[in-house]
Every structure is written in C-alpha cells, then in structure tokens.
Design an enzyme around this catalytic site. Structure first.
Site, PDB file in Angstrom:
ATOM      1  N   GLU A  12      -4.642 -31.064   9.829  1.00 41.49           N
ATOM      2  CA  GLU A  12      -4.172 -29.735   9.441  1.00 41.49           C
ATOM      3  C   GLU A  12      -5.348 -28.782   9.248  1.00 41.49           C
ATOM      4  OE1 GLU A  12      -0.194 -30.819   6.795  1.00 41.49           O
ATOM      5  OE2 GLU A  12      -2.159 -30.849   5.829  1.00 41.49           O
ATOM      6  N   ASP A 202       9.252 -29.795  10.323  1.00 38.21           N
ATOM      7  CA  ASP A 202      10.493 -30.550  10.518  1.00 38.21           C
ATOM      8  C   ASP A 202      11.586 -29.933   9.664  1.00 38.21           C
ATOM      9  OD1 ASP A 202      10.538 -32.562   7.859  1.00 38.21           O
ATOM     10  OD2 ASP A 202       8.537 -32.063   8.562  1.00 38.21           O
TER      11      ASP A 202
END
Length: 239
Positions: A12, A202
C-alpha cells in the site's frame, strides 16, 4: 509542525514512498520493533509502516501493530500535529461505496470487541467509538475532495462473523478495516488531528469473496492512495 502518515502494508505504501522520495529514518523505532519510518529531506513529513512478521514474513496488519507503531512514532516525533491513516478497506454498497471509493471517516469504532457484562459499561468500552466529526482538518479534506464520510469500523479479521455483522450494522459502518479505530484512540490520547484516507478494495455486502476482491484490487488501491495523499497533504499542511 509535521505530519505523520500511517500505512500498514508495504504494498500500500510503496507508490507513495517512491512518489514523495522518502528515505528510511532508522532512529525512530527501537530495534526490537519491526516498524519502518520514512521521511522527506526537510523532516516535515513522516511515513510509518508496520513492517513484516518475522515468523511468516507477511505484513503486520491489525489493530495492535497499528496502535503500537503510531504511539511509538509519536513518542519519538513530538512535533507531529496531524496523523494521516491511509490504507485500504472494505466498503458497503448500501452506504454508497463502490470499488475505488475514498472515505475520510467521521467515526472510528470496533466490531469484534464483544465484552458483554450486564450492568457494566464494558460493552460500550468494547465498541470504543471515537467521534472525529469535530476535526476541522478532516472535515475540510472530505469536503474539498468530495470524499465519503461515516463510520470506519475496525477488527482483526478479514472475514466477518454474524456477530461482527450485527455490530457493523449497529455502528452504521461505511467502511471496514483493520487499523483505523485503534489509531483513532491513540490520536485522541495524544490530542492529535486524525485524517483517515481509506480506499475501497472489496465490498462487504457484495457477492464476491472479500479476500479475492482485496487481492485483485490491492494494486489499483495503492495507486489511488498515491494519487490521493498529495491532495490530502496539500490541505493538511496548508502548502
């Protein structure tokens, strides 16, 4: 005064570290801790990641490492004024999220700390809500960049049980992650401003397995963070 960015996972953080030309600053964390701190040339910006687990070599995700890394960094960096917790999250379709949505939370809470002891406030303590709605800089970021708000609910599991679902609903969660609520409590203790920047990888209430969606969208989410963080910093540092 400086800004501290907290990002749990190396994948990330990598695009942001590269784009901002940050270098490792080894003096922040004791050698016993696996966390890594990066900084810019002027030392006006710091970025911490949670490092890797020595036994499994995976990223140290979860609330414990997030809180410990940020707390230890604040002990070593007393000039930090604002914390930016950037990372990925699950989002809820029913509260307006889609893949790639960015959320700047107004509340942090937990959905897996169930401490139900009748006649005591332990249940409230377990949920551990931190109200961030009065944080002016977070409100400015959200409004200027047109990001979503609401509750980011945190727990230490990627999946979610029926009991978790009940608390996620009670928390009116817009986002589900593994760090934010813990960092919110640390920020409150230290009286620091906190800006969460959460990119949806998600959909919690979608029809795809969370782990599959997460892995499929992690790379694009990291790029979205790279694009979002400079915009956030422009506001938080008033450059």
């Amino acid at each position: 005064m400086s800004t501290l960015i907290s990002i749990a996972m190396e994948a990330e953080a990598a695009p942001t570290i590269k784009s901002l030309a940050l270098k490792v600053l080894p003096s922040v964390f004791p050698s016993a801790l696996p966390y890594i701190c990066y900084t810019n040339e002027s030392k006006s910006l710091y970025l911490v990641t949670s490092g890797k687990d020595a036994a499994t070599t995976v990223d140290n995700v979860g609330t414990m490492h997030a809180a410990l890394a940020v707390n230890t960094a604040l002990m070593a960096l007393p000039d930090v004024k604002t914390i930016v917790n950037a990372g990925t999250c699950g989002g809820f379709i029913k509260r307006g999220c889609k893949i790639g949505s960015v959320i700047v939370p107004t509340v942090g809470a937990f959905h897996d700390r169930r401490i139900v002891i009748p006649g005591t406030p332990f249940e409230q303590y377990g949920v551990g809500k931190t109200d961030l709605s009065s944080c002016a800089i977070a409100n400015e970021v959200r409004e200027k960049l047109d990001y979503l708000g609401g509750c980011c609910s945190s727990g230490d599991s990627l999946d979610h049980t029926a009991e978790d679902d009940a608390l996620l609903e009670s928390n009116e969660a817009v986002a589900k992650c593994m760090e934010f609520a813990a960092i919110a409590q640390v920020a409150k203790m230290w009286e620091k401003d906190l800006v969460g920047v959460k990119v949806v990888t998600d959909l919690v209430d979608g029809d795809q397995p969370s782990h599959e969606e997460f892995m499929a969208n992690l790379g694009s989410a990291a790029e979205a963070l790279q694009a979002s963080i400079p915009k956030v910093l422009e506001i938080t540092t008033k450059v």
